[in-house]
Scaffold this active site. Structure first.
Site, mmCIF file in Angstrom:
data_model
loop_
_atom_site.group_PDB
_atom_site.id
_atom_site.type_symbol
_atom_site.label_atom_id
_atom_site.label_comp_id
_atom_site.label_asym_id
_atom_site.label_seq_id
_atom_site.Cartn_x
_atom_site.Cartn_y
_atom_site.Cartn_z
ATOM 1 N N LYS A 54 -18.317 27.855 -4.136
ATOM 2 C CA LYS A 54 -19.759 27.582 -4.053
ATOM 3 C C LYS A 54 -20.500 28.739 -3.383
ATOM 4 O O LYS A 54 -21.576 29.142 -3.831
ATOM 5 C CB LYS A 54 -20.013 26.270 -3.305
ATOM 6 C CG LYS A 54 -19.608 25.051 -4.114
ATOM 7 C CD LYS A 54 -19.803 23.760 -3.331
ATOM 8 C CE LYS A 54 -19.367 22.561 -4.179
ATOM 9 N NZ LYS A 54 -19.576 21.289 -3.464
ATOM 10 N N SER A 79 -20.368 24.932 1.151
ATOM 11 C CA SER A 79 -19.630 23.898 1.872
ATOM 12 C C SER A 79 -19.208 22.795 0.921
ATOM 13 O O SER A 79 -19.857 22.558 -0.100
ATOM 14 C CB SER A 79 -20.506 23.324 2.991
ATOM 15 O OG SER A 79 -19.785 22.374 3.751
ATOM 16 N N ASP A 80 -18.122 22.126 1.263
ATOM 17 C CA ASP A 80 -17.695 20.969 0.494
ATOM 18 C C ASP A 80 -17.000 19.986 1.425
ATOM 19 O O ASP A 80 -16.384 20.393 2.420
ATOM 20 C CB ASP A 80 -16.743 21.376 -0.639
ATOM 21 C CG ASP A 80 -16.601 20.257 -1.657
ATOM 22 O OD1 ASP A 80 -17.542 20.096 -2.471
ATOM 23 O OD2 ASP A 80 -15.600 19.528 -1.618
ATOM 24 N N THR A 81 -17.130 18.708 1.100
ATOM 25 C CA THR A 81 -16.525 17.647 1.899
ATOM 26 C C THR A 81 -15.707 16.749 0.998
ATOM 27 O O THR A 81 -16.162 16.354 -0.072
ATOM 28 C CB THR A 81 -17.616 16.803 2.595
ATOM 29 O OG1 THR A 81 -18.389 17.660 3.449
ATOM 30 C CG2 THR A 81 -16.999 15.690 3.444
ATOM 31 N N ALA A 116 -15.088 21.922 4.489
ATOM 32 C CA ALA A 116 -14.879 23.367 4.540
ATOM 33 C C ALA A 116 -16.234 24.059 4.470
ATOM 34 O O ALA A 116 -17.138 23.608 3.763
ATOM 35 C CB ALA A 116 -14.009 23.825 3.378
#
EC number: 3.6.1.9
Length: 196
Positions: A54, A79-81, A116
């Site tokens: 991303k 960011s990613d969750t 992250a």
């Protein structure tokens, strides 16, 4: 603060609010990155790769669309969750049946939320993964159905949002609350200080 241009590569209103909470001025770009775990990827590797993808896609998008700022003056945050239960990644639910399956899996149990964050420039990028343990209370079928009807679970990893109605299901948390919401404040700020 430097004169570098900060860009958040995310369409998440929660991430926008949290980054603003840190006091940064930034623009928002939403890159199109496919979210699919690869067969040989652990949950941690998966979330780290998504945040990196991303950030790098956001950097490419920013460079292509913003000719007034040189690419070396851009700093992009991605960011990613994900929600992980017994090594299984719980993505966003497709429908009520999928949401119900996830919530029944999470109820009366402990799971991990991994977020992250990657900060990238044209020269380099760095990532950090923050893991938080979350415990849920036991849920009734009625609670699950009413929660789905609220509309909140539809776009949430693991089919819940801790900052909304889903917070009532959480009995305990060990780690970063903000990481569960979508952007760990301390770790994000530390990363950005290296780049700005």
């Amino acid at each position: 603060m430097s004169d570098k241009k900060l860009i958040l590569a995310s369409g998440s209103p929660r991430r926008r609010e949290l980054l603003a909470q840190l006091g940064y001025q930034f623009d928002v770009l939403v890159p199109n990155v496919e979210e699919a775990q690869q067969a040989d990827e652990s949950a941690r590797q998966y979330v780290a790769r998504l945040s990196r993808d991303k950030a790098l896609a956001g950097l490419a998008l920013a460079a292509a669309s913003n000719h007034t700022v040189a690419s070396h003056d851009m700093v992009v945050i991605g960011s990613d969750t994900i929600v992980v239960q017994d090594g299984l990644v719980l993505e966003k639910p497709h429908d009520f049946a999928d949401s119900r399956r996830m919530l029944l899996h999470l109820q009366a149990n402990r799971h991990q939320v991994m977020t992250a964050v990657t900060v990238a420039t044209a020269q380099q990028h760095r990532s950090v993964v923050v893991t938080t343990d979350v415990w849920f209370k036991a849920l009734t079928e009625q609670e699950i159905e009413q929660y789905w009807q609220s509309g909140e679970p539809c776009d949430k990893a693991g089919s819940y949002g801790i900052q909304g109605l889903g917070g009532r299901f959480v009995t305990r948390l060990e780690g970063s609350y903000y990481a569960v919401v979508g952007l760990p404040l301390y770790e994000t700020d530390q990363l950005l200080r290296e780049f700005l």
